[in-house]
Write an enzyme that holds these catalytic residues in place. Structure first.
Site, PDB file in Angstrom:
ATOM      1  N   GLU A  65      -9.600  -4.026   8.618  1.00  0.00           N
ATOM      2  CA  GLU A  65      -8.328  -4.006   9.644  1.00  0.00           C
ATOM      3  C   GLU A  65      -8.589  -3.200  10.838  1.00  0.00           C
ATOM      4  O   GLU A  65      -7.935  -3.610  12.021  1.00  0.00           O
ATOM      5  CB  GLU A  65      -7.196  -3.414   8.787  1.00  0.00           C
ATOM      6  N   TYR A  93       0.965  -1.286  -0.056  1.00  0.00           N
ATOM      7  CA  TYR A  93      -0.069   0.143   0.283  1.00  0.00           C
ATOM      8  C   TYR A  93       0.844   1.458   0.011  1.00  0.00           C
ATOM      9  O   TYR A  93       0.890   2.166  -0.932  1.00  0.00           O
ATOM     10  CB  TYR A  93      -0.825   0.123   1.329  1.00  0.00           C
TER      11      TYR A  93
END
Lengths: 398, 370
Positions: free
Chosen positions: A244, A128
């Site tokens: 998450e 990411y």
């Protein structure tokens, strides 16, 4: 409304407890107690045992190989694992890319990747962040250009946790350079053994090699490895971040962490009395327990909503902020509790050296590295400031 | 484990919320609390008769609706939202709490009077030198004949000017006990005054007040019962605070969206957005702690007290943080008497200290759990 467990839930707790007692590997216990550096096989040992039992992915729907537990059962399972100090299951496959694949993937993608995530055959990492795209993730510049049935990927990712062990990575890449920000991003699964991938370690404050830089130089990725539509990868990214965040509260582990902190504070002496009797230190522990209890019941409220069919929403940002604050404060207080013995640095000591001249109590050895390492928690997964932006916008409508 | 409200509970909340919205807006409240009596007795009558909520927390055998701590929590939260000064806490939660457990023959008739709205009870427990320690009582109840003679001074007795009865804590031969005393009994004198949060209270002097044996609501050595009821009241105060906190946060966000400076709404400034997010998180955690403590009221004394103290400390923190920041973000307008926000802040401030400060409850928690 009540806090009672049903007889079935009490039996379930017993079952989990007994399973852990009988199946958790002895050598893992001693390695963790000695704070030894863990290798890939150590990380996977407990994963494989749970996978065999069908318990490795508590949150997954049954049709994809989850155990089909209710939120209460998941809560009980997490508590029992924390109480037994079991190894954490790495989140990258189970909690992150797995749910993205079963939510957005094609039947072929599900069949190909999900079983291998469960079994532990594939180790996953997350591509990411980039050097120029941290909190402002959508400004990422790693690009993927379509060439026939492949993408050619070029760019650099960073803070890639445990990429040194990874078989696969899930990457956010820019597929439309002209679209603005969130538009034009795609979600790609990339085989980490592909030619053109270089993984370079980054050593962090505690001295550990946990994160890496990942360089992608003309990496060829089949189009069939793209999840969801081209240029719609941000949808997957947002979904994943919300997922998450809920697990990130870490309530059960923090409860166990406070128990250990109290134990240390009972052992350490201050003015010939246990440190825990020091009114100032004791007050800090009490405040920590207060905040952890508030977090626990807030999480239970969020889980109850989830059970009622409302998925994890932006409220989970609260759990991320408060959960990581508590985790950090525990390590702060452990370091404070061990006093002078926070200073010695143990990396690279001969294996049996400590037996001759023990340096401080065992519980002190990791106090400082752990404190340093845990600073990451308020930065990763969307920094706590970014979480505040999310709450301001999505919950409060500011 | 289950966090769902029943249909009846949701109905109870909605009914009360609608009533307050209609009959108890900020201007109406200002008129009532500004009058000599400090309240409009019609409100209490409405709560008893029109809404029938004063029996919500009593069992059906006692003439109530069969609820308990959760019902008290819901009701108190609505009181907090409306900034209602009516003495539900002292009458139903405290006096009701003693009465529903009491073996005294006087209890049953008294519960009836509470449910019908006929009786209002004030809780005379604090003393000039006792602070928050429930056992540090100097008021004495001396055995005399078949009953007792009560003498001593009680401080800041909330709702005393409106009360038909008092629940008084007093030292007996073997410990501390709670007594039910009629407000008009010989030997009681009061000095009444308004309180900073819009309520009424009094210093109450008991000077050789004679009561019968059936006035004693607990054992002679009744500290355990007193602690239980005060724990219930403490959680109810937390619930009232939660109602206040919701309002403080909502009004602050509303104001920040409307107020323009530097050519834009001040809610656009990130520094204020993050402050309001921090307020939001405090409010949500106060809600969680109040729920936690409410659900743990039935546990054994130690677990119950630890849970209640942890909750009260956390809610107290929230009162301070959310209250002070609500005023800050309102700027100069937050300082004026004409806006509701300041009145919520004042009530939140009093609730923060009610039944024990943050420090008191953290110390109590430490004693119980370390």
């Amino acid at each position: 409304m009540n806090l009672d467990f049903t007889p079935e839930q009490i039996a379930f707790r017993e079952e989990v407890r007994a399973f852990i007692a009988e199946n958790y590997p002895e050598d893992l216990k001693s390695k963790m107690a000695d704070s030894e550096e863990l290798g890939k096989e150590d990380y996977l040992a407990w994963h494989r045992i749970l996978a065999k039992k069908g318990w490795v992915a508590p949150g997954w729907p049954k049709e994809y190989g989850g155990p089909g537990w209710s939120t209460v059962e998941r809560y009980i399972f997490a508590e029992e694992c924390a109480k037994a100090d079991t190894m954490m299951i790495l989140p990258f496959g189970i909690n992150m890319v797995g749910p993205v694949i079963y939510t957005f993937g094609t039947p072929e993608q599900k069949a190909r990747f999900l079983p291998r995530i469960l079994s532990g055959e594939d180790w996953w990492c997350q591509g990411y962040s980039e050097p120029g795209a941290g909190s402002d993730l959508a400004s990422l510049r790693t690009k993927a250009e379509r060439q026939g049935d492949h993408y050619i990927v070029n760019g650099q990712k960073t803070w890639t946790t445990l990429a040194q062990h990874a078989d696969w990575g899930f990457f956010l890449v820019r597929t439309d350079p002209d679209a603005k920000m969130q538009e034009g991003i795609s979600f790609l699964l990339i085989d980490m053994k592909s030619p053109g991938i270089t993984v370079r370690p980054i050593i962090t404050l505690g001295g550990e090699h946990e994160v890496n830089e990942v360089f992608l130089d003309n990496v060829k990725v089949p189009v069939e490895n793209r999840i969801f539509h081209e240029n719609k990868g941000w949808t997957c990214a947002k979904f994943l971040l919300a997922h998450e965040r809920t697990g990130i509260a870490g309530v059960a582990r923090s409860k166990r962490g406070i128990e250990k902190l109290k134990q240390i504070a009972k052992t350490e002496q201050a003015n010939d009395r246990p440190l825990i009797e020091d009114p100032f230190f004791r007050r800090k522990i009490a405040e920590l327990e207060m905040d952890l209890t508030a977090l626990e019941y807030t999480e239970l409220r969020v889980l109850a909503n989830e059970q009622a069919g409302k998925g994890p929403g932006p409220e989970s940002s609260l759990l991320k902020i408060k959960g990581t604050e508590v985790q950090q404060r525990i390590t702060e207080l452990v370091l404070e509790a061990v006093g002078h013995y926070g200073a010695p640095y143990f990396r690279g000591f001969p294996e049996d050296g400590d037996n001759i001249y023990p340096i401080g109590p065992d519980y002190a050895h990791q106090a400082a590295p752990r404190y340093f390492n845990m600073r990451k928690t308020s930065i990763y997964g969307g920094s706590n400031e970014i979480q505040r932006n999310i709450i301001a916008k999505m919950v409060l409508g500011l | 484990m289950n966090f769902e409200y029943t249909e009846e509970q949701t109905l109870l909340r909605n009914t009360l919320s609608r009533y307050f919205a209609d009959a108890y807006d900020f201007e109406a409240r200002r008129k009532m609390t500004g009058s000599d009596a400090g309240r409009d007795p019609a409100v209490w009558t409405a709560l008893a008769e029109e809404l029938g909520i004063l029996g919500a927390a009593f069992s059906e055998e006692q003439g109530g609706l069969g609820g308990g701590a959760l019902e008290n929590m819901l009701i108190m939260e609505e009181f907090g939202k409306a900034l209602a000064v009516e003495p539900y806490l002292s009458t139903v939660v405290v006096a009701g709490g003693f009465l529903k457990r009491s073996k005294s023959p006087a209890a049953e008739g008294m519960i009836e009077k509470i449910i019908s709205g006929e009786a209002i009870v004030a809780f005379a427990y604090a003393e000039p030198t006792g602070r928050y320690d429930l056992s540090a009582v100097k008021t004495e109840a001396k055995a005399s004949g078949s009953g007792y003679t009560i003498s001593g001074q009680k401080s800041v007795v909330a709702g005393a000017p409106w009360a038909t009865h008092f629940v008084v804590t007093a030292k007996t031969a073997t410990g501390v006990a709670a007594f039910l005393v009629e407000a008009g009994a010989d030997g009681i004198s009061m000095r009444s005054y308004p309180t900073v949060d819009g309520g009424m209270a009094a210093e109450v002097q008991f000077d050789g007040v004679s009561v019968g044996a059936d006035a004693r609501l607990t054992a002679e050595d009744g500290l355990a019962d007193i602690e239980l009821v005060v724990d219930e009241a403490t959680v109810a105060a937390c619930a009232e605070a939660v109602g206040c906190l919701h309002q403080l946060h909502a009004q602050t966000m509303q104001y920040a969206k409307e107020r323009k400076q530097f050519g834009r709404a001040i809610a656009d400034f990130q520094v204020l957005q993050h402050r309001m997010v921090d307020m939001f998180m405090e409010v949500e955690q106060a809600v969680s702690m109040t729920l936690m403590a409410t659900l743990k009221l039935g546990e054994d004394a130690k677990a119950r007290a630890a849970a209640v103290s942890l909750a009260k400390a956390k809610v107290g923190r929230a009162c301070k943080f959310v209250g002070e920041n609500a005023i800050q973000i309102h700027g100069g307008m937050g300082m004026t008497d004409e806006l509701a926000v300041g009145h919520y802040f004042k009530r939140a401030t009093i609730l923060e200290g009610l039944f024990g400060s943050i420090d008191h409850h953290l110390a109590r928690y430490e004693k119980l759990s370390f």
